[in-house]
Write a protein that holds these residues in place. Structure first.
Motif, mmCIF file in Angstrom:
data_model
loop_
_atom_site.group_PDB
_atom_site.id
_atom_site.type_symbol
_atom_site.label_atom_id
_atom_site.label_comp_id
_atom_site.label_asym_id
_atom_site.label_seq_id
_atom_site.Cartn_x
_atom_site.Cartn_y
_atom_site.Cartn_z
ATOM 1 N N GLU A 1 1.005 -1.639 0.142
ATOM 2 C CA GLU A 1 -0.195 -0.287 -0.194
ATOM 3 C C GLU A 1 0.591 1.168 -0.004
ATOM 4 O O GLU A 1 0.634 2.354 -0.323
ATOM 5 C CB GLU A 1 -0.937 0.258 1.255
ATOM 6 C CG GLU A 1 -2.123 1.450 1.382
ATOM 7 C CD GLU A 1 -2.499 1.254 0.142
ATOM 8 O OE1 GLU A 1 -2.918 2.594 -0.323
ATOM 9 O OE2 GLU A 1 -3.453 0.709 0.047
ATOM 10 N N ARG B 1 1.092 3.849 -3.242
ATOM 11 C CA ARG B 1 1.108 5.637 -2.620
ATOM 12 C C ARG B 1 2.117 6.249 -3.366
ATOM 13 O O ARG B 1 1.279 7.397 -3.949
ATOM 14 C CB ARG B 1 0.850 5.519 -1.003
ATOM 15 C CG ARG B 1 -0.844 5.571 -0.970
ATOM 16 C CD ARG B 1 -1.280 6.090 0.874
ATOM 17 N NE ARG B 1 0.332 5.605 1.618
ATOM 18 C CZ ARG B 1 0.223 4.637 2.448
ATOM 19 N NH1 ARG B 1 -0.929 4.339 2.445
ATOM 20 N NH2 ARG B 1 1.287 4.705 3.330
ATOM 21 N N GLU B 2 3.176 5.842 -2.935
ATOM 22 C CA GLU B 2 4.481 6.789 -3.584
ATOM 23 C C GLU B 2 5.044 6.546 -4.855
ATOM 24 O O GLU B 2 5.261 7.625 -5.021
ATOM 25 C CB GLU B 2 5.648 6.254 -2.445
ATOM 26 C CG GLU B 2 5.655 6.700 -0.972
ATOM 27 C CD GLU B 2 7.178 6.202 -0.627
ATOM 28 O OE1 GLU B 2 8.492 5.640 -1.028
ATOM 29 O OE2 GLU B 2 6.809 6.054 1.111
ATOM 30 N N THR C 1 2.093 6.710 -7.260
ATOM 31 C CA THR C 1 0.927 7.521 -7.990
ATOM 32 C C THR C 1 1.602 8.818 -6.911
ATOM 33 O O THR C 1 1.438 9.640 -8.210
ATOM 34 C CB THR C 1 -0.117 7.163 -7.181
ATOM 35 O OG1 THR C 1 -0.863 5.516 -7.026
ATOM 36 C CG2 THR C 1 -0.873 8.359 -6.977
ATOM 37 N N SER C 2 2.417 8.947 -6.081
ATOM 38 C CA SER C 2 2.658 10.594 -6.158
ATOM 39 C C SER C 2 3.892 10.863 -7.345
ATOM 40 O O SER C 2 3.959 12.101 -7.626
ATOM 41 C CB SER C 2 3.055 10.488 -4.577
ATOM 42 O OG SER C 2 3.921 12.162 -4.320
#
Length: 98
Positions: free
Chosen positions: A21, A25-26, A28-29
Protein backbone atom coordinates in the motif's frame (compact mmCIF):
# COMPACT_ATOMS: atom_id res chain seq x y z
CA UNK A 1 7.25 -14.21 25.70
CA UNK A 2 7.97 -15.86 22.34
CA UNK A 3 5.87 -15.39 19.26
CA UNK A 4 4.64 -18.51 17.48
CA UNK A 5 5.43 -19.29 13.87
CA UNK A 6 1.80 -18.75 12.80
CA UNK A 7 1.67 -15.38 14.55
CA UNK A 8 4.87 -14.32 12.83
CA UNK A 9 3.44 -15.35 9.46
CA UNK A 10 0.34 -13.23 10.13
CA UNK A 11 2.55 -10.29 11.09
CA UNK A 12 4.58 -10.73 7.91
CA UNK A 13 1.42 -10.83 5.80
CA UNK A 14 0.15 -7.64 7.47
CA UNK A 15 3.53 -5.95 6.90
CA UNK A 16 3.59 -7.01 3.25
CA UNK A 17 0.14 -5.49 2.78
CA UNK A 18 1.34 -2.26 4.42
CA UNK A 19 4.46 -2.26 2.25
CA UNK A 20 2.44 -2.78 -0.94
CA UNK A 21 0.00 0.00 0.00
CA UNK A 22 2.83 2.43 0.85
CA UNK A 23 4.58 1.60 -2.44
CA UNK A 24 1.37 2.15 -4.40
CA UNK A 25 0.82 5.55 -2.72
CA UNK A 26 4.40 6.67 -3.27
CA UNK A 27 4.42 5.49 -6.90
CA UNK A 28 1.24 7.42 -7.55
CA UNK A 29 2.87 10.54 -6.14
CA UNK A 30 6.13 9.97 -8.05
CA UNK A 31 4.30 9.45 -11.35
CA UNK A 32 2.32 12.64 -10.80
CA UNK A 33 5.56 14.57 -10.16
CA UNK A 34 7.16 13.16 -13.31
CA UNK A 35 4.11 14.01 -15.41
CA UNK A 36 4.12 17.57 -14.03
CA UNK A 37 7.81 18.00 -14.92
CA UNK A 38 7.31 16.56 -18.41
CA UNK A 39 4.41 18.92 -19.02
CA UNK A 40 6.18 21.95 -17.49
CA UNK A 41 9.31 21.56 -19.61
CA UNK A 42 7.69 20.05 -22.71
CA UNK A 43 9.90 16.98 -22.51
CA UNK A 44 9.62 14.14 -25.01
CA UNK A 45 10.25 10.44 -24.51
CA UNK A 46 13.60 10.90 -26.31
CA UNK A 47 14.54 13.67 -23.85
CA UNK A 48 13.85 11.48 -20.84
CA UNK A 49 15.00 8.12 -22.25
CA UNK A 50 17.62 8.75 -24.94
CA UNK A 51 18.43 5.77 -27.15
CA UNK A 52 22.17 6.48 -26.78
CA UNK A 53 23.68 4.09 -24.31
CA UNK A 54 20.73 1.72 -23.85
CA UNK A 55 20.23 1.45 -27.60
CA UNK A 56 23.85 0.55 -28.21
CA UNK A 57 23.84 -2.13 -25.54
CA UNK A 58 20.73 -3.77 -26.96
CA UNK A 59 22.01 -3.56 -30.52
CA UNK A 60 25.47 -4.86 -29.63
CA UNK A 61 24.01 -7.97 -28.02
CA UNK A 62 22.71 -9.35 -31.32
CA UNK A 63 25.48 -8.31 -33.71
CA UNK A 64 27.02 -11.22 -35.57
CA UNK A 65 30.71 -11.14 -36.35
CA UNK A 66 32.14 -12.52 -39.58
CA UNK A 67 34.23 -15.65 -39.11
CA UNK A 68 38.00 -15.31 -39.38
CA UNK A 69 38.99 -18.97 -39.40
CA UNK A 70 37.69 -22.09 -41.17
CA UNK A 71 38.50 -25.76 -40.58
CA UNK A 72 39.29 -27.15 -44.05
CA UNK A 73 38.27 -30.67 -43.00
CA UNK A 74 34.81 -29.99 -41.53
CA UNK A 75 34.08 -26.50 -42.84
CA UNK A 76 33.39 -25.23 -39.30
CA UNK A 77 34.18 -21.58 -38.73
CA UNK A 78 35.31 -19.49 -35.77
CA UNK A 79 35.22 -15.71 -35.33
CA UNK A 80 38.37 -15.58 -33.23
CA UNK A 81 36.36 -14.54 -30.19
CA UNK A 82 35.78 -16.60 -27.08
CA UNK A 83 37.30 -19.99 -26.39
CA UNK A 84 39.02 -21.48 -29.41
CA UNK A 85 37.46 -24.67 -30.83
CA UNK A 86 39.45 -27.89 -30.54
CA UNK A 87 40.33 -27.99 -34.24
CA UNK A 88 42.37 -24.76 -33.94
CA UNK A 89 43.81 -25.17 -30.45
CA UNK A 90 47.62 -25.49 -30.38
CA UNK A 91 47.75 -24.85 -34.13
CA UNK A 92 49.09 -21.97 -36.20
CA UNK A 93 45.96 -19.93 -36.80
CA UNK A 94 47.29 -18.42 -40.00
CA UNK A 95 46.73 -21.65 -41.92
CA UNK A 96 43.04 -21.51 -40.97
CA UNK A 97 42.52 -17.81 -41.84
CA UNK A 98 39.72 -17.08 -44.28
Amino acid sequence: MTTSYKELLKQREALEQQINEARRRELTSAIAQVRDLVAEYGLTQQDVFPAGRAGRVAAAGGVKVAPKYRDPVTGQTWTGRGKAPKWIQNEDREKFAI
